[in-house]
Design an enzyme around this catalytic site. Structure first.
Site, PDB file in Angstrom:
ATOM      1  N   TYR A  72     -72.502 -11.733 -12.393  1.00 19.20           N
ATOM      2  CA  TYR A  72     -71.300 -11.139 -11.800  1.00 19.20           C
ATOM      3  C   TYR A  72     -70.490 -10.405 -12.870  1.00 19.20           C
ATOM      4  O   TYR A  72     -70.079  -9.278 -12.679  1.00 19.20           O
ATOM      5  CB  TYR A  72     -70.443 -12.242 -11.163  1.00 19.20           C
ATOM      6  CG  TYR A  72     -69.303 -11.713 -10.317  1.00 19.20           C
ATOM      7  CD1 TYR A  72     -69.426 -11.645  -8.934  1.00 19.20           C
ATOM      8  CD2 TYR A  72     -68.101 -11.294 -10.898  1.00 19.20           C
ATOM      9  CE1 TYR A  72     -68.388 -11.161  -8.145  1.00 19.20           C
ATOM     10  CE2 TYR A  72     -67.064 -10.811 -10.118  1.00 19.20           C
ATOM     11  CZ  TYR A  72     -67.203 -10.746  -8.750  1.00 19.20           C
ATOM     12  OH  TYR A  72     -66.173 -10.267  -7.985  1.00 19.20           O
ATOM     13  N   PHE A 124     -67.586  19.486  -1.783  1.00 19.25           N
ATOM     14  CA  PHE A 124     -68.490  18.851  -0.819  1.00 19.25           C
ATOM     15  C   PHE A 124     -67.649  18.136   0.248  1.00 19.25           C
ATOM     16  O   PHE A 124     -66.512  17.751  -0.006  1.00 19.25           O
ATOM     17  CB  PHE A 124     -69.425  17.865  -1.543  1.00 19.25           C
ATOM     18  CG  PHE A 124     -70.414  17.234  -0.593  1.00 19.25           C
ATOM     19  CD1 PHE A 124     -71.384  18.009   0.015  1.00 19.25           C
ATOM     20  CD2 PHE A 124     -70.340  15.880  -0.280  1.00 19.25           C
ATOM     21  CE1 PHE A 124     -72.275  17.443   0.927  1.00 19.25           C
ATOM     22  CE2 PHE A 124     -71.228  15.318   0.622  1.00 19.25           C
ATOM     23  CZ  PHE A 124     -72.196  16.089   1.222  1.00 19.25           C
ATOM     24  N   ASP A 125     -68.228  17.953   1.446  1.00 15.63           N
ATOM     25  CA  ASP A 125     -67.500  17.359   2.594  1.00 15.63           C
ATOM     26  C   ASP A 125     -66.773  16.067   2.259  1.00 15.63           C
ATOM     27  O   ASP A 125     -65.624  15.875   2.644  1.00 15.63           O
ATOM     28  CB  ASP A 125     -68.446  16.987   3.748  1.00 15.63           C
ATOM     29  CG  ASP A 125     -69.468  18.036   4.054  1.00 15.63           C
ATOM     30  OD1 ASP A 125     -69.675  18.938   3.232  1.00 15.63           O
ATOM     31  OD2 ASP A 125     -70.081  17.927   5.122  1.00 15.63           O
ATOM     32  N   ASP A 215     -67.863  17.078 -10.247  1.00 10.00           N
ATOM     33  CA  ASP A 215     -68.636  16.364  -9.243  1.00 10.00           C
ATOM     34  C   ASP A 215     -70.075  16.640  -9.648  1.00 10.00           C
ATOM     35  O   ASP A 215     -70.603  17.728  -9.462  1.00 10.00           O
ATOM     36  CB  ASP A 215     -68.330  16.895  -7.840  1.00 10.00           C
ATOM     37  CG  ASP A 215     -69.246  16.272  -6.781  1.00 10.00           C
ATOM     38  OD1 ASP A 215     -70.208  15.569  -7.158  1.00 10.00           O
ATOM     39  OD2 ASP A 215     -69.030  16.508  -5.582  1.00 10.00           O
ATOM     40  N   ALA A 217     -73.220  15.382  -8.958  1.00  7.31           N
ATOM     41  CA  ALA A 217     -74.397  14.903  -8.219  1.00  7.31           C
ATOM     42  C   ALA A 217     -75.694  15.553  -8.718  1.00  7.31           C
ATOM     43  O   ALA A 217     -76.703  14.889  -8.883  1.00  7.31           O
ATOM     44  CB  ALA A 217     -74.218  15.170  -6.725  1.00  7.31           C
ATOM     45  N   LYS A 258     -78.837  11.486  -6.341  1.00  7.60           N
ATOM     46  CA  LYS A 258     -79.490  12.771  -6.568  1.00  7.60           C
ATOM     47  C   LYS A 258     -80.073  12.760  -7.988  1.00  7.60           C
ATOM     48  O   LYS A 258     -81.158  12.248  -8.207  1.00  7.60           O
ATOM     49  CB  LYS A 258     -78.495  13.927  -6.379  1.00  7.60           C
ATOM     50  CG  LYS A 258     -78.136  14.187  -4.913  1.00  7.60           C
ATOM     51  CD  LYS A 258     -76.939  13.420  -4.474  1.00  7.60           C
ATOM     52  CE  LYS A 258     -76.444  13.796  -3.105  1.00  7.60           C
ATOM     53  NZ  LYS A 258     -75.420  12.881  -2.611  1.00  7.60           N
ATOM     54  N   HIS A 450     -70.878  16.052  13.783  1.00  9.20           N
ATOM     55  CA  HIS A 450     -72.315  16.327  13.668  1.00  9.20           C
ATOM     56  C   HIS A 450     -73.212  15.093  13.651  1.00  9.20           C
ATOM     57  O   HIS A 450     -74.346  15.146  14.055  1.00  9.20           O
ATOM     58  CB  HIS A 450     -72.592  17.224  12.456  1.00  9.20           C
ATOM     59  CG  HIS A 450     -72.157  16.647  11.152  1.00  9.20           C
ATOM     60  ND1 HIS A 450     -70.829  16.535  10.783  1.00  9.20           N
ATOM     61  CD2 HIS A 450     -72.855  16.126  10.122  1.00  9.20           C
ATOM     62  CE1 HIS A 450     -70.754  15.987   9.592  1.00  9.20           C
ATOM     63  NE2 HIS A 450     -71.965  15.738   9.164  1.00  9.20           N
TER      64      HIS A 450
HETATM   65  N1  F0G Z   1     -70.873  15.389  -4.005  1.00  7.15           N
HETATM   66  C1  F0G Z   1     -71.898  16.188  -3.671  1.00  7.15           C
HETATM   67  C2  F0G Z   1     -72.017  17.520  -4.308  1.00  7.15           C
HETATM   68  C3  F0G Z   1     -72.845  15.754  -2.721  1.00  7.15           C
HETATM   69  O1  F0G Z   1     -73.849  16.563  -2.403  1.00  7.15           O
HETATM   70  C4  F0G Z   1     -72.702  14.463  -2.151  1.00  7.15           C
HETATM   71  C5  F0G Z   1     -73.666  13.992  -1.160  1.00  7.15           C
HETATM   72  C6  F0G Z   1     -71.614  13.665  -2.541  1.00  7.15           C
HETATM   73  C7  F0G Z   1     -70.722  14.157  -3.468  1.00  7.15           C
HETATM   74  C8  F0G Z   1     -71.387  12.302  -1.956  1.00  7.15           C
HETATM   75  O2  F0G Z   1     -72.295  11.408  -2.464  1.00  7.15           O
HETATM   76  O3  F0G Z   1     -73.617  10.614  -0.490  1.00  7.15           O
HETATM   77  O4  F0G Z   1     -73.604   9.349  -2.638  1.00  7.15           O
HETATM   78  O5  F0G Z   1     -71.605   9.367  -1.200  1.00  7.15           O
HETATM   79  N2  F0G Z   1     -74.500  14.736  -0.577  1.00  7.15           N
HETATM   80  C9  F0G Z   1     -75.532  14.334   0.371  1.00  7.15           C
HETATM   81  C10 F0G Z   1     -76.246  15.551   0.902  1.00  7.15           C
HETATM   82  C11 F0G Z   1     -75.066  13.378   1.426  1.00  7.15           C
HETATM   83  O6  F0G Z   1     -77.057  15.399   1.836  1.00  7.15           O
HETATM   84  O7  F0G Z   1     -76.050  16.654   0.391  1.00  7.15           O
HETATM   85  P1  F0G Z   1     -72.809  10.125  -1.652  1.00  7.15           P
END
Ligand code: F0G
Length: 458
Positions: A72, A124-125, A215, A217, A258, A450
């Protein structure tokens, strides 16, 4: 003759995937209310829904899993991962989280407040979601070239410095907690940001005393594009490029699903002790104790190896070239795709592909459904369905682009799979003029529709 690229690995274990007939798929997609998210994976032959957490780990990563320390507090796997993160990114402080949006949640809890502005390049969303959830605004400062699918700009993820400076000039500093730079920029089609642009954004941020976060990823894929497209970087290693890139920022969030080459995980890394201290409180509250933060010890062990593997040129070359191979095949067949090709995905331009289907009948969704029926291939709509309704008028928002994204999981599919996908699309393209009608929505959630939306065929 120049030798072609080839995967720097061979296959030790295989996973069966199921073929099916068009009649079966027609029935299944109808039962799924024409929403590809509703399909169980055994009904999909080639799954290009996302490249997130869907890649294959290496034997070295699996070996590391066995040595995961599940303590832990003070886990050895945490300490090892912290060391690797520091070695690769140069950042001092490190907080593990269970995935990318969790890292955003923790960091933004510490830094973003109501009324704030967070400028960046096509957030990103989930990033945008976590900003707006705090009643702050995400300001998009991406260069205009990013929104024309045919312009061949090598770094379509770049920030327009004038747009960014305008935000700095027109607003007080205490309203801008940081700038977030997404590398590569998923929302503009997996497009990279150049080192020159990163440097310039960093300089501008410094002159206004505003922190810069990444960010990250797909940070390694971004570094590959810098090495192969930007002058002065050809002879630098990916690891050197990554280190230089992060040296211009104050910290980062990452979805390790990723370029961490793992199936689950994420983290925050940064230099400022004060921000780190603030974030630790939220990390403990939302994620877990500081030395695991939502990850198993074994997952942290695999991530430490994954970060190292993802920043090797040979791996990245086969990865990005495989995505590019699909893009080239499609261009050969005349299929309209976003160019230059993204690092993690190929985006099909549905406005050019099926202009015969009215926009209010969701032409990109219609194309994604057709691709499933014809080939058992699952992509994802990035168009009107995803853009949701205007929160005030409740009318559909029509984004500039109607795309179908085919995201390629890392180290997962063979060249034959890619050929299969390209031919399936060619066959649809050859009969595209027969497509006259699309779909109508019969049920949808008030936000993020979606994932659960239900359609009927017109
Ligand atoms: N930032 C970027 C640029 C992303 O593409 C994603 C996720 C996230 C943050 C969030 O990360 O999913 O680990 O919480 N992208 C996925 C996609 C879901 O299909 O492009 P996460």
């Amino acid at each position: 003759m120049k030798l072609p690229y080839a995967e720097p690995y061979k296959i030790k274990m295989v996973e069966s995937i199921k073929r099916s007939t068009q009649d079966q798929r027609k029935k299944w997609i109808k039962e799924a209310h024409y929403n590809l998210f509703n399909l169980s994976s055994d009904k999909v032959f080639i799954d290009l829904l996302t490249d997130s957490g869907t890649g294959a780990m290496s034997d070295q990563q699996w070996a590391a899993m066995m040595s995961g320390d599940e303590s832990y507090a003070g886990s050895q796997s945490f300490l090892k991962l912290k060391e690797v993160v520091n070695k690769i990114t140069g950042f001092t402080y490190f907080l593990p989280t269970h995935q990318g949006r969790a890292a955003e949640n923790v960091l933004f809890s510490a830094m973003v407040k109501e009324g704030d502005l967070v400028p960046g390049n096509s957030h990103f969303d989930t990033t945008k979601g976590h900003i707006e959830f705090r009643k702050a605004s995400a300001i998009d400062c991406t260069i205009d070239e990013a929104f024309d699918t045919a312009i061949l700009h090598p770094f379509k993820g770049n920030v327009n410095l004038e747009k960014l400076e305008k935000v700095f000039i027109e607003n007080s500093k205490d309203k801008i907690p940081f700038v977030i730079l997404t590398i590569t920029c998923n929302s503009s089609g997996g497009q990279p940001v150049s080192m020159k642009n990163i440097k310039a954004v960093s300089k501008l941020c410094k002159s206004y005393d505003i922190p810069l976060f990444f960010d990250s990823a797909r940070y390694a894929e971004n570094a590959y594009f810098i090495k192969t497209r930007e002058e002065g970087y050809q002879n630098k290693s990916i690891k050197e490029i990554v280190k230089e890139c992060f040296s211009y920022g104050d910290g980062m969030t990452i979805s390790a699903k990723k370029d961490g080459l793992v199936n689950m995980g994420g983290f925050i890394a940064l230099n400022d002790e004060e921000i780190y201290k603030k974030a630790t409180v939220f990390n403990i509250m939302f994620e877990g104790f500081l030395t695991y933060g939502g990850m198993n010890g074994r997952d942290m062990a695999a991530l430490a190896v994954g970060l190292d593997e993802a920043t090797e040129f040979d791996y990245l070359e086969s990865r990005i070239e495989q995505v590019g191979y699909l893009g080239k095949k499609l261009v050969e067949f005349g299929v309209p795709v976003l160019q230059p090709f993204g690092g993690h995905a190929i985006f099909i331009d549905a406005n050019k592909f099926v202009p015969t289907i009215p926009r209010d009948e969701y032409r990109a969704q219609a194309l994604a459904i057709e691709l499933y029926i014809i080939g058992g291939i699952r992509g994802v709509e990035i168009g009107t369905v995803l853009a949701d309704r205007d929160p005030f008028t409740r009318k559909n928002r029509y984004p500039e682009l109607e795309l179908v994204r085919l995201a390629i999981p890392r180290r997962t599919y063979s060249q034959n799979h890619i050929n299969y996908v390209a031919v399936a699309l060619k066959n649809i393209f050859d009969t595209r003029n027969e497509a006259k009608s699309g779909y109508v929505i019969v049920d949808e959630a008030p936000i993020m529709r979606h994932f659960t939306v239900k359609f009927e065929k017109i």
